[in-house]
Scaffold this active site. Sequence first.
Site, PDB file in Angstrom:
ATOM      1  N   TYR A  35       0.834  -1.199   0.000  1.00 51.46           N
ATOM      2  CA  TYR A  35       0.000   0.000   0.000  1.00 51.46           C
ATOM      3  C   TYR A  35       0.864   1.242   0.000  1.00 51.46           C
ATOM      4  O   TYR A  35       2.087   1.175   0.150  1.00 51.46           O
ATOM      5  CB  TYR A  35      -0.947  -0.012   1.203  1.00 51.46           C
ATOM      6  CG  TYR A  35      -0.300   0.309   2.536  1.00 51.46           C
ATOM      7  CD1 TYR A  35       0.548  -0.597   3.164  1.00 51.46           C
ATOM      8  CD2 TYR A  35      -0.522   1.530   3.170  1.00 51.46           C
ATOM      9  CE1 TYR A  35       1.137  -0.302   4.391  1.00 51.46           C
ATOM     10  CE2 TYR A  35       0.056   1.825   4.398  1.00 51.46           C
ATOM     11  CZ  TYR A  35       0.887   0.912   5.000  1.00 51.46           C
ATOM     12  OH  TYR A  35       1.473   1.216   6.197  1.00 51.46           O
ATOM     13  N   LYS A 148       6.408  -1.731   1.896  1.00 49.33           N
ATOM     14  CA  LYS A 148       5.226  -1.159   2.559  1.00 49.33           C
ATOM     15  C   LYS A 148       4.082  -2.173   2.427  1.00 49.33           C
ATOM     16  O   LYS A 148       3.160  -2.028   1.611  1.00 49.33           O
ATOM     17  CB  LYS A 148       4.872   0.214   1.963  1.00 49.33           C
ATOM     18  CG  LYS A 148       4.060   1.089   2.941  1.00 49.33           C
ATOM     19  CD  LYS A 148       4.097   2.532   2.530  1.00 49.33           C
ATOM     20  CE  LYS A 148       3.087   3.399   3.257  1.00 49.33           C
ATOM     21  NZ  LYS A 148       3.231   3.510   4.704  1.00 49.33           N
ATOM     22  N   GLU A 180      12.400   2.742  13.777  1.00 51.73           N
ATOM     23  CA  GLU A 180      11.435   3.776  13.370  1.00 51.73           C
ATOM     24  C   GLU A 180      10.250   3.711  14.316  1.00 51.73           C
ATOM     25  O   GLU A 180      10.262   2.948  15.281  1.00 51.73           O
ATOM     26  CB  GLU A 180      11.002   3.549  11.917  1.00 51.73           C
ATOM     27  CG  GLU A 180      10.381   2.195  11.675  1.00 51.73           C
ATOM     28  CD  GLU A 180      10.038   1.915  10.215  1.00 51.73           C
ATOM     29  OE1 GLU A 180       9.925   2.863   9.430  1.00 51.73           O
ATOM     30  OE2 GLU A 180       9.860   0.732   9.882  1.00 51.73           O
ATOM     31  N   LEU A 204      11.159   1.511   6.870  1.00 50.89           N
ATOM     32  CA  LEU A 204      10.546   2.027   5.650  1.00 50.89           C
ATOM     33  C   LEU A 204      11.252   3.310   5.214  1.00 50.89           C
ATOM     34  O   LEU A 204      11.485   4.189   6.051  1.00 50.89           O
ATOM     35  CB  LEU A 204       9.067   2.339   5.917  1.00 50.89           C
ATOM     36  CG  LEU A 204       8.284   2.738   4.682  1.00 50.89           C
ATOM     37  CD1 LEU A 204       7.960   1.504   3.836  1.00 50.89           C
ATOM     38  CD2 LEU A 204       6.991   3.447   5.059  1.00 50.89           C
TER      39      LEU A 204
HETATM   40  C1  LIG Z   1       6.459   1.910   9.589  1.00 51.88           C
HETATM   41  C2  LIG Z   1       6.473   3.276   8.979  1.00 51.88           C
HETATM   42  N1  LIG Z   1       7.627   3.979   8.941  1.00 51.88           N
HETATM   43  C3  LIG Z   1       7.682   5.219   8.417  1.00 51.88           C
HETATM   44  C4  LIG Z   1       6.547   5.833   7.919  1.00 51.88           C
HETATM   45  C5  LIG Z   1       6.634   7.217   7.323  1.00 51.88           C
HETATM   46  O1  LIG Z   1       6.577   7.139   5.922  1.00 51.88           O
HETATM   47  P1  LIG Z   1       5.973   8.362   5.075  1.00 51.88           P
HETATM   48  O2  LIG Z   1       6.740   9.562   5.492  1.00 51.88           O
HETATM   49  O3  LIG Z   1       6.224   7.972   3.668  1.00 51.88           O
HETATM   50  O4  LIG Z   1       4.525   8.450   5.442  1.00 51.88           O
HETATM   51  C6  LIG Z   1       5.325   5.135   7.928  1.00 51.88           C
HETATM   52  C7  LIG Z   1       4.107   5.763   7.396  1.00 51.88           C
HETATM   53  O5  LIG Z   1       3.030   5.296   7.569  1.00 51.88           O
HETATM   54  C8  LIG Z   1       5.290   3.839   8.466  1.00 51.88           C
HETATM   55  O6  LIG Z   1       4.143   3.132   8.496  1.00 51.88           O
END
Ligand SMILES: Cc1ncc(COP(=O)(O)O)c(C=O)c1O
Length: 288
Positions: A35, A148, A180, A204
């Site tokens: 997603y 993701k 994270e 991610l």
């Molecule tokens: C596990 C995880 N890390 C980092 C992020 C941040 O990613 P982004 O800045 O692309 O939303 C998300 C966003 O939902 C996430 O689910």
Amino acid sequence: MGNPATCYLNGELMALASARISPLDRGFLFGDGVYEVIPCYGGVPFRLDAHLRRLANSLAAIDLADPLSARGWTEVFEQVCRANGGGDQSLYLQVTRGCPERRTHEFPGRSEPTVFVMSSPLPAAGAFADGLHATLREDLRWARCDIKAVALLPNVLLRQEAIAAGADEAILHRDGQITEGAASTVFLVRDGELATPALHPGLLPGITREVILELAEQHGLPFRCRPIGLDELRSADEVWLSSATKEVAPVLRIDGDPVGNGSPGPVFAAMRGWFTRLREATARGRQP
Ligand SMILES: Cc1ncc(COP(=O)(O)O)c(C=O)c1O
């Protein structure tokens, strides 16, 4: 205003309430899908190329062909956003390995992917700028968090545990290093320098992370992508979380202990201002 709950499912726009998928969908049975979440400011998808690149990487990693071209995705996003009234929205897209006739772990010989897009209202600029509380927890997830994937059970449990503890988000660590948040990227500020973990398969590659590092570069804020240990996080001057829906938000407490002096820090205030200007410029149709 359009219908507040219009979605796209497998080629058609429809009311979200009447959208249906089969219980044999592999996303439902196995979490076999990926997603994206894309913020739209003033109806303009923010960092669309970067999100589509990450989507392509996630799809390639699970051996699924991208069902739409960049142009095809852009048209669908425009349609969904417009149908839901335009303005500031959060687009959610999901692609699964479809619904073959039988439930078997191995990939089905032939099955069309399920492609779903919906949108929901995006929190206002700076909605989280007053600060969040976090818990610090062991990262229980698998080793490919760079994908993701829709299989988010550990993230769900960790977030819920944080909420039950009176916090907003769980910050995760593995082997003594911060990875994270349960749904966010982690930053810290120490002696005027910004730091965030370097990218590796255990986290991610956040698109908001990329934006924050670009803004730091543009405005001469020193930063490094490097390992961050637990003690360093606890003794940081500032800790931030970032995501597509939260933008950038200061963490004021970790497991109840104040971060710095327990209020949003000056480096955060600067970053928040730069981010808001970028958001406003995007909404006016100029994406710097
Ligand atoms: C596990 C995880 N890390 C980092 C992020 C941040 O990613 P982004 O800045 O692309 O939303 C998300 C966003 O939902 C996430 O689910």
